[in-house]
Design a protein around this motif. Structure first.
Motif, mmCIF file in Angstrom:
data_model
loop_
_atom_site.group_PDB
_atom_site.id
_atom_site.type_symbol
_atom_site.label_atom_id
_atom_site.label_comp_id
_atom_site.label_asym_id
_atom_site.label_seq_id
_atom_site.Cartn_x
_atom_site.Cartn_y
_atom_site.Cartn_z
ATOM 1 N N PHE A 1 -24.680 -11.613 -5.489
ATOM 2 C CA PHE A 1 -24.182 -10.210 -5.385
ATOM 3 C C PHE A 1 -24.997 -9.547 -4.350
ATOM 4 O O PHE A 1 -26.259 -9.653 -4.204
ATOM 5 N N PRO A 2 -24.244 -8.942 -3.369
ATOM 6 C CA PRO A 2 -24.846 -8.267 -2.181
ATOM 7 C C PRO A 2 -24.869 -6.793 -1.991
ATOM 8 O O PRO A 2 -24.097 -6.219 -1.249
ATOM 9 N N PRO A 3 -25.554 -5.919 -2.881
ATOM 10 C CA PRO A 3 -25.262 -4.697 -2.701
ATOM 11 C C PRO A 3 -26.287 -3.988 -1.483
ATOM 12 O O PRO A 3 -27.183 -4.615 -1.241
ATOM 13 N N GLU A 4 -25.527 -2.927 -1.039
ATOM 14 C CA GLU A 4 -26.342 -2.134 -0.015
ATOM 15 C C GLU A 4 -27.146 -1.366 -0.753
ATOM 16 O O GLU A 4 -26.487 -0.507 -1.741
ATOM 17 N N HIS B 1 -22.360 1.203 -9.544
ATOM 18 C CA HIS B 1 -21.373 1.972 -10.508
ATOM 19 C C HIS B 1 -20.355 0.716 -11.407
ATOM 20 O O HIS B 1 -20.679 -0.592 -11.218
ATOM 21 N N HIS C 1 -19.125 -2.026 -9.302
ATOM 22 C CA HIS C 1 -20.039 -3.080 -8.950
ATOM 23 C C HIS C 1 -20.403 -4.020 -10.336
ATOM 24 O O HIS C 1 -20.534 -5.316 -10.116
ATOM 25 N N LYS D 1 -18.076 -5.183 -12.379
ATOM 26 C CA LYS D 1 -17.204 -6.236 -12.177
ATOM 27 C C LYS D 1 -17.585 -7.177 -11.242
ATOM 28 O O LYS D 1 -17.511 -8.292 -11.502
ATOM 29 N N SER D 2 -18.172 -6.701 -9.914
ATOM 30 C CA SER D 2 -18.577 -7.988 -9.116
ATOM 31 C C SER D 2 -19.737 -8.470 -9.680
ATOM 32 O O SER D 2 -19.605 -9.787 -9.447
ATOM 33 N N CYS E 1 -16.102 -11.285 -2.099
ATOM 34 C CA CYS E 1 -16.150 -9.800 -1.835
ATOM 35 C C CYS E 1 -14.871 -9.065 -2.318
ATOM 36 O O CYS E 1 -13.839 -9.645 -2.527
ATOM 37 N N THR E 2 -14.798 -7.829 -1.834
ATOM 38 C CA THR E 2 -13.656 -7.019 -2.187
ATOM 39 C C THR E 2 -12.700 -6.876 -1.143
ATOM 40 O O THR E 2 -13.083 -7.210 0.199
ATOM 41 N N GLU F 1 -11.151 -5.040 1.211
ATOM 42 C CA GLU F 1 -11.254 -4.482 2.224
ATOM 43 C C GLU F 1 -11.676 -5.343 3.145
ATOM 44 O O GLU F 1 -11.954 -5.160 4.529
ATOM 45 N N PHE G 1 -11.189 -10.115 -3.847
ATOM 46 C CA PHE G 1 -10.391 -10.090 -4.852
ATOM 47 C C PHE G 1 -10.426 -8.300 -4.871
ATOM 48 O O PHE G 1 -10.917 -7.619 -4.169
ATOM 49 N N LEU H 1 -12.014 -2.685 -8.634
ATOM 50 C CA LEU H 1 -11.810 -2.002 -9.838
ATOM 51 C C LEU H 1 -11.969 -0.349 -9.362
ATOM 52 O O LEU H 1 -12.692 0.027 -8.989
ATOM 53 N N THR I 1 -15.295 6.063 -8.087
ATOM 54 C CA THR I 1 -16.140 4.816 -7.831
ATOM 55 C C THR I 1 -16.439 4.599 -6.560
ATOM 56 O O THR I 1 -15.559 3.834 -5.753
ATOM 57 N N SER I 2 -17.145 5.555 -5.619
ATOM 58 C CA SER I 2 -17.538 5.745 -4.417
ATOM 59 C C SER I 2 -18.722 6.039 -4.377
ATOM 60 O O SER I 2 -19.203 7.157 -4.877
ATOM 61 N N LYS I 3 -19.690 5.457 -3.824
ATOM 62 C CA LYS I 3 -21.195 6.025 -3.782
ATOM 63 C C LYS I 3 -21.127 7.278 -3.032
ATOM 64 O O LYS I 3 -22.117 7.931 -3.468
HETATM 65 P P1 ATP Z 1 -19.000 1.852 -2.559
HETATM 66 O O1 ATP Z 1 -17.516 1.842 -2.181
HETATM 67 O O2 ATP Z 1 -19.070 2.376 -3.907
HETATM 68 O O3 ATP Z 1 -20.060 2.547 -1.581
HETATM 69 P P2 ATP Z 1 -19.567 -0.416 -1.355
HETATM 70 O O4 ATP Z 1 -18.605 -1.509 -1.508
HETATM 71 O O5 ATP Z 1 -20.055 0.055 -0.024
HETATM 72 O O6 ATP Z 1 -19.108 0.396 -2.578
HETATM 73 P P3 ATP Z 1 -21.895 -2.298 -1.870
HETATM 74 O O7 ATP Z 1 -23.187 -2.058 -2.185
HETATM 75 O O8 ATP Z 1 -21.630 -2.616 -0.519
HETATM 76 O O9 ATP Z 1 -20.929 -1.188 -2.143
HETATM 77 O O10 ATP Z 1 -21.156 -3.322 -2.866
HETATM 78 C C1 ATP Z 1 -21.906 -4.659 -3.192
HETATM 79 C C2 ATP Z 1 -20.611 -5.646 -3.897
HETATM 80 O O11 ATP Z 1 -20.019 -4.696 -4.855
HETATM 81 C C3 ATP Z 1 -19.625 -5.857 -2.851
HETATM 82 O O12 ATP Z 1 -19.609 -7.187 -2.725
HETATM 83 C C4 ATP Z 1 -18.684 -4.940 -3.130
HETATM 84 O O13 ATP Z 1 -17.562 -5.788 -2.863
HETATM 85 C C5 ATP Z 1 -18.659 -5.096 -4.633
HETATM 86 N N1 ATP Z 1 -17.994 -3.823 -5.167
HETATM 87 C C6 ATP Z 1 -18.187 -2.520 -4.682
HETATM 88 N N2 ATP Z 1 -17.252 -1.687 -5.240
HETATM 89 C C7 ATP Z 1 -16.563 -2.447 -6.378
HETATM 90 C C8 ATP Z 1 -15.548 -2.000 -7.035
HETATM 91 N N3 ATP Z 1 -14.934 -0.841 -7.249
HETATM 92 N N4 ATP Z 1 -15.020 -3.076 -7.585
HETATM 93 C C9 ATP Z 1 -15.292 -4.292 -7.441
HETATM 94 N N5 ATP Z 1 -16.457 -4.655 -6.599
HETATM 95 C C10 ATP Z 1 -16.830 -3.735 -5.941
#
Ligand code: ATP
Ligand code: MG
Length: 556
Positions: free
Chosen positions: A32-35, A41, A44, A46-47, A230-231, A233, A259, A262, A269-271
């Motif tokens: 699981f690779p969060p920035e 949220h 995340h 779900k991931s 990963c998602t 995009e 995939f 969510l 759901t956007s940081k």
């Molecule tokens: P945000 O759009 O909220 O800033 P992000 O994709 O930039 O989200 P990351 O910290 O890079 O946030 O995400 C960590 C992991 O969580 C990634 O693998 C990302 O694909 C997944 N993820 C983020 N948002 C979602 C979502 N809405 N549904 C499923 N997985 C998600």
């Protein structure tokens, strides 16, 4: 293993099953690779459930890796909160927490390998020029005039970049792929940029930082990730992910699978948007109970089990989808209904004086917090000659519509207590009923009245002498618009002005000593959680987690 579940096998499970069957992989490793640039949220979650869930299901491991390639946006607060959130959801990563920055030396060495192979070059185009050269979806890009620099020159320039001899934006390292590729991410992407920023892990060691694309797949390879999930995009980036793995001497060959993200209605759901809510002081912080962050849901009283059950109920699809927030709420109620201790809180009090009990009457009723759940313990409910019931539970006149209610000449059972009968009531100057006078029917604790006149309803109540005032924070949806994220309107214009109403309730005394974060069903009122930070016995504070039933009026 997966056949045991009633749930259909999702496409990633199917791939893993095939990879195990073919002998391609025996040990499944996910990550699981969060920035670390915000709080996690529900998306995340779900991931997390997917990545950690796959590892559990296939007896493998899941790493937690902070994708910290961008030094400017990241903070220690987020590194900490993310770990807390993953653990709270019930997962534990394999080994130590990892950071992409742990691999900066190796990534730098690989960049030099690409230069030596004639596959990377230092480009001096300004950001504006580079954008122009890149073309767009309709127009192919043009080669940079710096594309054919010699290996020696590139090595020397890249070393100067690393040594801090250039300003930010003066140049960058790019890979030589194809400026005419229909896939924009293959048009000689930048893999290193100059950023003169202090990094929270590596301090001032570096002033050049790898791009997400250059770092991600290679970090996966270093960690031996077998399935990099990963998602969607990132689907367009997959050819680039594969290009790096093919063109570098990596210790493994991971694969990326995408995939659908969510999305939930009535929610963003956007940081970036969540940060705007925090910074604009629309909410009290990232963990405000109205936020769809994991820490917000935690403070709201949502349970890890309920959130996991919700995530597990979601399809793992190859398209993005929007889920009805009622589906999340269903899982919250489902878990709480089965497991939350019950207690009593009167929100709109009406005094009832029981005339056939002495003024100093006091009896302790010892009752369990939840039937058939001895592990939740029991509490004493003091019963006296004066109690409060809810205003709505007494009616001046009997009507068929209110046949379960209390009115003169009718009986009601006090929850966990006796049956009482109303004899009369008193009104104030404005005509509001301010007191009910009643009699206790003897020998009705746990049994029906001997004269056979059984009460129709049961009401919650508290002793006037023992009731404790609590602050009740009534939370509701943050957005009135089903689709605040649509972009049609600014999401800030979709806010619900009544998303928080602070009021008071009278609680039974045991609730003052509730452990913070315990969620109760306040009988007939809703689910309420003792606030994680503000609740204490001197000043009890409860947050409305969710109503007892779905409020259809909200689902417009
Ligand atoms: P945000 O759009 O909220 O800033 P992000 O994709 O930039 O989200 P990351 O910290 O890079 O946030 O995400 C960590 C992991 O969580 C990634 O693998 C990302 O694909 C997944 N993820 C983020 N948002 C979602 C979502 N809405 N549904 C499923 N997985 C998600
Ligand atoms: Mg991101």
């Amino acid at each position: 293993m997966t056949e045991e579940k009633a749930k259909p096998v999702n496409f990633i499970e199917k791939i893993i099953n095939e990879d195990i069957a073919s002998g391609k992989h025996s040990n499944i490793v996910t990550r699981f690779p969060p920035e670390p640039n915000g709080y996690l949220h529900i998306g995340h979650a779900k991931s997390i459930c997917l990545n950690f869930g796959l590892a559990q299901q296939f007896g493998g491991q899941c790493n937690l890796r902070f994708d910290d390639t961008n030094p400017e946006k990241e903070e220690d607060e987020y590194v900490q909160s993310i770990q807390d959130d993953v653990r709270w959801l019930g997962f534990q990563w394999a080994g130590e927490v990892r950071y992409t920055s742990d691999y900066f030396d190796q990534l730098h060495a690989w960049a030099i390998d690409l230069i030596n192979a004639g596959k990377a070059y230092v480009c001096d185009l300004s950001p504006e020029e580079a954008k122009e050269y890149r073309g767009n979806f309709e127009t192919p890009g043009k080669n940079s005039p710096f594309r054919d620099r010699s290996i020696e020159e590139n090595l020397a320039l890249f070393e100067k970049m690393r040594a801090g001899e250039f300003d930010e934006g003066a140049c960058g390292l790019r890979v030589k792929i194809d400026m005419a590729s229909p896939n924009m991410s293959m048009r000689d992407p930048y893999i290193y940029r100059i950023k003169k920023a202090t990094h929270h892990q590596t301090g001032d060691k570096w002033c050049i930082y790898p791009s997400y694309d250059f770092a991600h797949g290679q970090s996966d390879a270093i960690e031996g990730i077998t399935h990099s999930v990963c998602t969607l995009e990132f689907a367009d980036h997959r050819p680039l992910y594969d290009w790096f793995i093919e063109n570098l001497e990596t210790p493994a060959e991971p694969h990326q699978y995408e995939f659908g993200r969510l999305n939930i209605n009535y929610t963003v759901t956007s940081k970036r948007k969540l940060r705007a809510l925090v910074e604009g002081k629309v909410v009290a912080g990232w963990d405000d109970p109205r936020m769809p962050t994991i820490s917000g849901m935690r403070r709201r009283g949502y349970t890890p089990t309920a959130i996991r059950n919700f995530c597990d109920s979601l399809a793992v699809a190859k398209t993005d989808g929007t889920v009805d927030v009622a589906q999340l709420e269903f899982f919250i109620r489902d878990d709480l209904n089965q497991n939350a201790p019950r207690a009593m809180c009167v929100i709109n009090p009406l005094k009832v004086v029981i005339s056939n009990l002495p003024a100093d009457y006091e009896e302790n009723l010892t009752v369990p917090f939840l039937q058939d759940h001895a592990e939740l313990g029991e509490r004493d409910i003091p019963f006296t000659n004066e109690i409060y019931i809810d205003q709505d539970d007494f009616k001046e006149e009997y009507s068929k519509k209110f046949k379960k209610k209390f009115c003169v000449g009718k009986r009601i059972r006090l929850r966990h207590g006796y049956v009482i009968e109303a004899d009369g009531f008193e009104k104030d100057a404005e005509g509001n009923i301010i007191q009910v006078n009643a009699s206790l029917i003897e020998n009705t604790l746990g049994c029906d009245p001997e004269d056979g006149d059984k009460p129709k309803g049961v009401v919650h109540w508290v002793s006037t002498k023992h009731a404790i005032e609590a602050e009740l924070r009534m939370y509701n949806r943050l957005f009135l618009d089903a689709n605040p994220d649509s972009g049609k309107k600014d999401f800030m214009e979709c806010l619900n002005p009544e998303s928080l109403i602070v009021t008071k309730g009278l609680i039974e005394p045991a609730l003052a000593h509730a452990k913070p974060e315990t969620v109760f069903q306040f009988e007939r009122e809703g689910y309420y959680v003792a606030d994680r930070f503000d609740h204490n016995s001197d000043k009890p504070v409860f947050n409305l987690t969710i109503g007892l039933r779905e409020d259809k009026s909200l689902a417009n």
